[in-house]
Design a protein around this motif. Sequence first.
Motif, short mmCIF file in Angstrom:
data_model
loop_
_atom_site.label_atom_id
_atom_site.label_comp_id
_atom_site.label_asym_id
_atom_site.label_seq_id
_atom_site.Cartn_x
_atom_site.Cartn_y
_atom_site.Cartn_z
N HIS A 115 0.81 -1.32 -0.19
CA HIS A 115 -0.04 -0.08 -0.01
C HIS A 115 0.88 1.24 0.07
O HIS A 115 2.17 1.22 0.04
N HIS A 117 2.17 3.47 2.04
CA HIS A 117 2.96 3.72 2.99
C HIS A 117 4.37 3.12 2.72
O HIS A 117 5.41 3.34 3.55
N HIS A 174 -7.07 -1.16 5.43
CA HIS A 174 -6.14 0.08 5.56
C HIS A 174 -6.37 0.77 4.20
O HIS A 174 -6.59 2.07 4.50
N ASP A 197 1.51 -3.47 6.94
CA ASP A 197 1.28 -3.38 8.20
C ASP A 197 -0.32 -3.87 8.60
O ASP A 197 -0.84 -3.43 9.45
ZN LIG Z 1 -0.03 1.95 6.58
#
Ligand SMILES: [Zn+2]
Length: 278
Positions: A115, A117, A174, A197
């Motif tokens: 994703h 991040h 997320h 995460d």
């Molecule tokens: Zn994240």
Amino acid sequence: MACHICVDCGVQHSFASSPPTSCFISQDEREFVGINGLQWTTRQEMLSVHKNKIKCEEEGLYSIRTEPQFAIGQRAFLVQTPNGNILWDCISFLDQNTIDLLKELGGIDAIAISHPHFFGSMIDWSHEFGDVPIYIHENLKNWIARPADCIHFWNGETKDLFDGKLKLVQTGGHFEGSQVLYWPAGASQNGVLLSGDEPHICMDPKQVSFMHSFPNYIPLNARKVMRILERLEPLNYDRLYCAVLSGGGGDGVIRQMAKQIVERSGKRYLKAISDDSD
Ligand SMILES: [Zn+2]
């Protein structure tokens, strides 16, 4: 001209003569901007401060982490398979030493990112290893800070890579386009799941969690958590590696019983957010 890197999230933006005035990834409600406001660096500037540490986690799997810690402390992983090597998730810093060491391990044939991040300097990483494809779920199309032809958006719920040696699974949660990487031959054929995460290994490494925002403590709703659990249910895995470290008793890996821990933690989470929970 340079590709500026946001110091808060670690994501590299497109070529520009001056740093961008905003970072839509750090300024999103899932992340944060440090107390001094947006700050920018470049790979060139990072050379005098940082180095990457490559660690063998198990046979066929290496973690790559920048020291001193940069952005949110992301890690990347190199997974070796008989049909090719993948870089799972990405970091911002890349120097010649890292390139040389990874080439000794067989290099990189493809990149996949969980994703935004973990976008890091993914376009540079692709270029340095021969313009290898970067597999990102199409639901993340609007989150790309540095568009490039090497990005391959895929759609659907799963995508096999390297003739089934690896599989991408879109979990959503997320981010709508969040994905995990499944490596059936990992953990001595018992199966490995790699996440960015989500699932997130908690301070207590016998628990995982799922969040809309980890730094800002915004939970996911039950529908999204149930979808993540449904997508992971068909996979046989005993071990889970998470690309961020949460401190506490964990070192970013649940070595055994990971599937049971994910399922138990999911039930606990759904109970905690249900209306009739006490
Ligand atoms: Zn994240």
